[in-house]
Design a protein around this motif. Structure first.
Motif, PDB file in Angstrom:
ATOM      1  N   PRO A  92       0.807  -1.235   0.000  1.00  0.00           N
ATOM      2  CA  PRO A  92       0.000   0.000   0.000  1.00  0.00           C
ATOM      3  C   PRO A  92       0.830   1.270   0.000  1.00  0.00           C
ATOM      4  CG  PRO A  92      -0.125  -1.121   2.141  1.00  0.00           C
ATOM      5  CD  PRO A  92       0.546  -2.060   1.199  1.00  0.00           C
ATOM      6  N   PHE A  93       2.089   1.173   0.375  1.00  0.00           N
ATOM      7  CA  PHE A  93       2.976   2.331   0.367  1.00  0.00           C
ATOM      8  C   PHE A  93       3.010   2.989  -1.006  1.00  0.00           C
ATOM      9  CE2 PHE A  93       7.232   3.674  -0.952  1.00  0.00           C
ATOM     10  CZ  PHE A  93       7.486   4.714  -0.076  1.00  0.00           C
ATOM     11  N   PHE A  94       3.123   2.188  -2.057  1.00  0.00           N
ATOM     12  CA  PHE A  94       3.269   2.760  -3.392  1.00  0.00           C
ATOM     13  C   PHE A  94       2.005   3.505  -3.818  1.00  0.00           C
ATOM     14  CE2 PHE A  94       2.912   2.474  -8.049  1.00  0.00           C
ATOM     15  CZ  PHE A  94       4.007   3.258  -8.387  1.00  0.00           C
ATOM     16  N   GLY A  95       0.839   2.945  -3.496  1.00  0.00           N
ATOM     17  CA  GLY A  95      -0.409   3.626  -3.831  1.00  0.00           C
ATOM     18  C   GLY A  95      -0.503   4.989  -3.159  1.00  0.00           C
ATOM     19  N   VAL A 284       2.330  -9.897  24.018  1.00  0.00           N
ATOM     20  CA  VAL A 284       3.359  -9.284  23.163  1.00  0.00           C
ATOM     21  C   VAL A 284       2.778  -8.023  22.532  1.00  0.00           C
ATOM     22  CG1 VAL A 284       4.936  -9.582  21.212  1.00  0.00           C
ATOM     23  CG2 VAL A 284       4.312 -11.568  22.625  1.00  0.00           C
ATOM     24  N   ALA A 285       3.413  -6.900  22.788  1.00  0.00           N
ATOM     25  CA  ALA A 285       3.021  -5.650  22.136  1.00  0.00           C
ATOM     26  C   ALA A 285       3.690  -5.568  20.761  1.00  0.00           C
ATOM     27  CB  ALA A 285       3.437  -4.454  22.992  1.00  0.00           C
ATOM     28  N   VAL A 286       2.947  -5.104  19.765  1.00  0.00           N
ATOM     29  CA  VAL A 286       3.461  -5.036  18.389  1.00  0.00           C
ATOM     30  C   VAL A 286       3.299  -3.615  17.853  1.00  0.00           C
ATOM     31  CG1 VAL A 286       3.232  -5.883  16.021  1.00  0.00           C
ATOM     32  CG2 VAL A 286       2.917  -7.458  17.953  1.00  0.00           C
ATOM     33  N   ILE A 287       4.370  -3.094  17.282  1.00  0.00           N
ATOM     34  CA  ILE A 287       4.345  -1.775  16.646  1.00  0.00           C
ATOM     35  C   ILE A 287       4.795  -1.907  15.200  1.00  0.00           C
ATOM     36  CG2 ILE A 287       5.306   0.568  16.657  1.00  0.00           C
ATOM     37  CD1 ILE A 287       5.657   0.377  19.627  1.00  0.00           C
ATOM     38  N   GLY A 288       4.069  -1.265  14.289  1.00  0.00           N
ATOM     39  CA  GLY A 288       4.429  -1.259  12.873  1.00  0.00           C
ATOM     40  C   GLY A 288       5.052   0.067  12.470  1.00  0.00           C
ATOM     41  N   PHE A 289       5.090   0.274  11.151  1.00  0.00           N
ATOM     42  CA  PHE A 289       5.676   1.509  10.619  1.00  0.00           C
ATOM     43  C   PHE A 289       4.984   1.830   9.306  1.00  0.00           C
ATOM     44  CE2 PHE A 289       8.583   4.664   9.222  1.00  0.00           C
ATOM     45  CZ  PHE A 289       9.449   4.993  10.262  1.00  0.00           C
ATOM     46  N   ASP A 290       4.602   3.068   9.104  1.00  0.00           N
ATOM     47  CA  ASP A 290       3.990   3.644   7.887  1.00  0.00           C
ATOM     48  C   ASP A 290       2.634   4.271   8.166  1.00  0.00           C
ATOM     49  OD1 ASP A 290       6.061   3.190   6.124  1.00  0.00           O
ATOM     50  OD2 ASP A 290       5.234   1.301   5.366  1.00  0.00           O
ATOM     51  N   ASP A 291       1.799   3.614   9.015  1.00  0.00           N
ATOM     52  CA  ASP A 291       0.399   4.002   9.183  1.00  0.00           C
ATOM     53  C   ASP A 291      -0.336   3.913   7.856  1.00  0.00           C
ATOM     54  OD1 ASP A 291      -1.865   4.677  10.624  1.00  0.00           O
ATOM     55  OD2 ASP A 291      -1.577   6.829  10.344  1.00  0.00           O
ATOM     56  N   SER A 292      -0.229   2.755   7.232  1.00  0.00           N
ATOM     57  CA  SER A 292      -0.923   2.477   5.978  1.00  0.00           C
ATOM     58  C   SER A 292      -2.325   1.959   6.275  1.00  0.00           C
ATOM     59  CB  SER A 292      -0.142   1.427   5.187  1.00  0.00           C
ATOM     60  OG  SER A 292      -0.130   0.197   5.904  1.00  0.00           O
ATOM     61  N   SER A 293      -3.066   1.637   5.225  1.00  0.00           N
ATOM     62  CA  SER A 293      -4.412   1.083   5.399  1.00  0.00           C
ATOM     63  C   SER A 293      -4.377  -0.231   6.170  1.00  0.00           C
ATOM     64  CB  SER A 293      -5.065   0.865   4.027  1.00  0.00           C
ATOM     65  OG  SER A 293      -4.268   0.002   3.218  1.00  0.00           O
ATOM     66  N   VAL A 294      -3.267  -0.955   6.090  1.00  0.00           N
ATOM     67  CA  VAL A 294      -3.118  -2.219   6.814  1.00  0.00           C
ATOM     68  C   VAL A 294      -3.247  -1.990   8.321  1.00  0.00           C
ATOM     69  CG1 VAL A 294      -1.473  -4.055   7.389  1.00  0.00           C
ATOM     70  CG2 VAL A 294      -1.706  -3.270   5.028  1.00  0.00           C
ATOM     71  N   ALA A 295      -2.782  -0.838   8.797  1.00  0.00           N
ATOM     72  CA  ALA A 295      -2.773  -0.579  10.236  1.00  0.00           C
ATOM     73  C   ALA A 295      -4.175  -0.587  10.834  1.00  0.00           C
ATOM     74  CB  ALA A 295      -2.091   0.751  10.529  1.00  0.00           C
ATOM     75  N   VAL A 296      -5.164  -0.143  10.063  1.00  0.00           N
ATOM     76  CA  VAL A 296      -6.529  -0.077  10.607  1.00  0.00           C
ATOM     77  C   VAL A 296      -7.343  -1.319  10.277  1.00  0.00           C
ATOM     78  CG1 VAL A 296      -6.633   2.431  10.690  1.00  0.00           C
ATOM     79  CG2 VAL A 296      -7.282   1.264   8.592  1.00  0.00           C
TER      80      VAL A 296
END
Length: 346
Positions: A92-95, A284-296
């Motif tokens: 989704p980053f590229f979009g 287990v706490a999980v943190i991602g990176f980008d805040d893309s549509s995947v995050a929600v």
């Protein structure tokens, strides 16, 4: 009998101005009074006048298109394969980059042409396309630190702006993010949540942004008295995040916090943790990176480091536009600040 297409003279008559004034507005000349511009634009809408793009290009000496190039580091012709494009469109980053670029270009009657440069022959095609004047310049998104395209564009003195700082300095403008700062935000949040046994899933270490996010996370953890941070390399895909998470759990079954270098890998990590009977975020706490549509859409929704990709894409297009217009003659850089977005996963 078909109705004749409206002309510049029709617009001038409707607006009550000279034909030369209409031509200046249509061709984007910048020192026209805003009130006159609005008057002419209203007349264009009422008459239905459509500028002749070919004639306009003769006046402006611009193609009014830009090449949006997704570039890699391969050399052999055999590397030109559908897999490269498939990997690009799956992220989704590229979009989001495209959305930002189009958001800037469209109101200015400019359009992007998507090109892939994953091999030597493909890079030569991009250079030829630009040299022929078929696009005004290039917006380049590199997927590999060893990508030779930026240096080739600089050597050919072709207008270009890069998404992300190149691994090897070249005299081209670029936009980027404070990736180290983003890794530090993730580390600080895990520490604040009381997580003591943390690990990280890096992106491909051939990518500068991956190296920076990993270094920022490890540096921040060291400042908090945690010098040893297990790491597994992923490929910015959900499947690679899942595989990396499985390796980390095999070696460190008691870990209680994970930072993944993009949201897709964080989503894969959550899947594996669930399969192994580990609750997110309780165990287990999980943190991602980008805040893309995947995050929600991830279950649970991801706490993530936001990268304002749309704004970065628009800024990249603006810098190229300034360069093509001759308003910017020296390379510049614009570095955006990351932001932590807290949701359910951490």
């Amino acid at each position: 009998m078909s109705r004749q297409a409206p002309t510049l003279e029709d617009v001038a008559r409707e607006a009550g101005v000279s034909r030369a004034t209409v031509s200046r507005v249509v061709n984007g000349v910048r020192n026209v009074d805003p009130a006159i511009c609005a008057l002419v634009q209203g007349a264009i809408e009422r008459t239905g006048y459509a500028p002749n793009r070919a004639a306009r290009s003769l006046v402006t000496r611009r193609a009014e298109t830009v090449a949006l190039v997704v570039s890699g580091a391969g050399d052999a012709a055999e590397e030109e394969q559908p897999g490269f494009a498939g990997r690009v469109f799956a992220d989704p980053f590229f979009g989001r980059v495209v959305g930002g670029v189009v958001g800037y270009l469209r109101p200015r009657s400019m359009h992007p042409v998507l090109m892939f440069a994953e091999s030597g022959p493909a890079r030569r095609e991009v250079l030829s396309y630009l040299r022929q004047g078929r696009a005004d310049g290039a917006l380049v998104v590199s997927t590999h630190a060893d990508d030779p395209l930026p240096a080739l564009l600089a050597e050919a003195r072709l207008p270009a702006v890069l998404f992300a700082r190149p691994a090897t300095p070249v005299p081209l403008s670029y936009v980027d993010l404070g990736h180290r700062d983003g890794g530090g935000l993730a580390a600080a949040h895990l520490v604040a949540r009381g997580r003591l046994r943390v690990a990280t899933i890096s992106g491909p270490l051939s990518v500068t942004a991956s190296q920076e996010r990993l270094a920022g996370f490890r540096d921040a953890m060291a400042r908090h008295g945690r010098p040893l941070v297990p790491s597994a390399e992923g490929g910015f895909t959900r499947a690679s995040g899942a595989a990396a998470m499985a390796r980390l759990l095999d070696g460190h079954p008691d870990l209680d916090g994970v930072f993944a270098a993009n949201d897709l890998m964080a989503q894969g990590a959550c899947q594996v943790l669930r399969e192994r009977g580990r609750r997110v975020p309780e165990d287990v706490a999980v943190i991602g990176f980008d805040d893309s549509s995947v995050a929600v859409t991830c279950d649970p929704t991801l706490t993530t480091v936001r990268q304002p990709v749309e704004r970065m894409g628009a800024e990249m297009a603006r810098l190229l536009d300034e360069q093509v217009r001759g308003e910017r003659t020296e390379p510049t850089s614009v570095v955006f600040d990351p932001e932590l977005v807290v949701r359910d996963s951490a």
